[in-house]
Design a protein around this motif. Structure first.
Motif, short mmCIF file in Angstrom:
data_model
loop_
_atom_site.label_atom_id
_atom_site.label_comp_id
_atom_site.label_asym_id
_atom_site.label_seq_id
_atom_site.Cartn_x
_atom_site.Cartn_y
_atom_site.Cartn_z
N LYS A 98 0.85 -1.20 0.00
CA LYS A 98 0.00 0.00 0.00
C LYS A 98 0.88 1.24 0.00
CE LYS A 98 -0.48 2.26 3.93
NZ LYS A 98 -1.45 2.10 4.87
N GLU A 145 -10.37 4.93 4.64
CA GLU A 145 -9.96 5.83 3.55
C GLU A 145 -10.47 5.30 2.22
OE1 GLU A 145 -5.67 5.22 3.83
OE2 GLU A 145 -5.54 7.09 4.94
N GLU A 178 -10.07 4.46 -1.47
CA GLU A 178 -8.88 4.20 -2.29
C GLU A 178 -9.26 3.52 -3.59
OE1 GLU A 178 -5.27 3.06 -0.60
OE2 GLU A 178 -5.61 4.06 1.34
N GLU A 211 -9.29 1.38 2.54
CA GLU A 211 -8.25 0.93 3.47
C GLU A 211 -8.70 1.25 4.90
OE1 GLU A 211 -4.17 2.42 3.50
OE2 GLU A 211 -3.60 0.61 4.60
N GLY A 224 -5.11 6.94 0.06
CA GLY A 224 -6.38 7.64 0.28
C GLY A 224 -6.50 8.88 -0.60
MG MG Z 1 -4.21 4.29 2.81
#
Ligand code: MG
Ligand code: OOG
Length: 255
Positions: free
Chosen positions: A57, A102, A104, A134, A226
């Motif tokens: 990530k 978040e 994403e 996330e 994000g």
């Molecule tokens: Mg994130």
């Protein structure tokens, strides 16, 4: 001297037990590079318990996230199968310290990627894209940390939810993204907020993980970061990320 393994055990235990800790940097002086060594050692402990790496990530890839956390350097962390939350699934807050969600976008790789690569090369390795959420959960008290601290703590990685995989040919440069809590829009953004285009997150992931001796593998997921600030989770809340063209992904928090 920084005791990488001792610090790795501290962040790993905190994550495993969902117990907050003081920032490692309060009592230890260590660099961001040391932070990555701590992250790698802590992730190794997950692998030793039988988890499998399923991707990486990226973090702080949007202005909104940088501003929310007061840090402006891009970071990356490791994802495992143990962090996967099923689309439509329910999480229990007892496994988290103070989780946040978040909105994403996720990439699924059909071929390995070793950096440096161009955006065109990166996209050629993408098998599918999906709306994603996330679930970040800093192990540090009050979600406060230095750059080296957050890197050591695997960039707050805790959970990720992937919506239905879509054809990778969609133009990802400016898709509307809406994060909803209980059906109410609480964060509104665009995929373009992610480094101008989320594919730049993918090229950065390839470059940074290759530099760390860790290429991106076929079958891995890359979370682009994000697009907006993160939202704190509370008992009973239903969370959904709706991405224009790509569809939606959701999960709930047990009451
Ligand atoms: Mg994130
Ligand atoms: C660090 C993780 C940042 C993102 O998408 O920007 C991140 C944090 O904010 O705790 O995952």
């Amino acid at each position: 001297m920084t005791d990488i393994n001792a610090l790795a055990k501290i962040v790993d235990d905190a994550a495993r037990n969902a117990k907050s800790i003081r920032q490692l940097s309060e009592k230890n002086s260590f660099s961001v590079e040391d932070g990555y060594a701590i992250q790698a050692a802590a992730f190794q402990r997950r692998l030793a318990r039988g988890e499998r790496q399923t991707g990486v990530k990226m973090g702080f890839t949007s202005r909104a996230k940088m501003i929310q956390m007061g840090l402006s350097d891009m970071i990356w962390g490791r994802l495992s199968d143990g962090m996967l939350v099923e689309d439509g699934g329910t999480i229990d807050l007892k496994h988290y310290v103070h989780p946040r969600a978040e909105p994403e976008i996720a990439f699924l790789l059909g071929a390995p990627l070793e950096g440096p690569v161009t955006a065109t090369e990166a996209l050629a390795a993408v098998e599918a894209v999906a709306p994603a959420i996330e679930i970040i959960d800093s192990r540090y008290r009050n979600f406060k940390f230095s750059l080296a601290d957050v890197v050591a703590d695997n960039c707050s990685s805790s959970g990720f939810v992937i919506g239905p995989w879509q054809n990778p040919d969609a133009d990802l440069s400016n898709l509307g993204m809406v994060l909803e809590l209980n059906g109410r829009a609480v964060q509104i953004g665009s995929s373009g907020a992610i480094l101008g285009h989320p594919v730049r997150s993918l090229t950065a992931a390839a470059r940074l993980s290759t530099a760390a001796g860790d290429r991106l593998e076929a079958g891995w997921i890359v979370m682009a970061g994000g697009a907006t600030a993160a939202e704190a989770l509370s008992p009973g809340v239903h969370v959904r990320n709706v991405v224009q063209e790509l569809g939606s992904v959701a999960f709930s928090v047990a009451a």
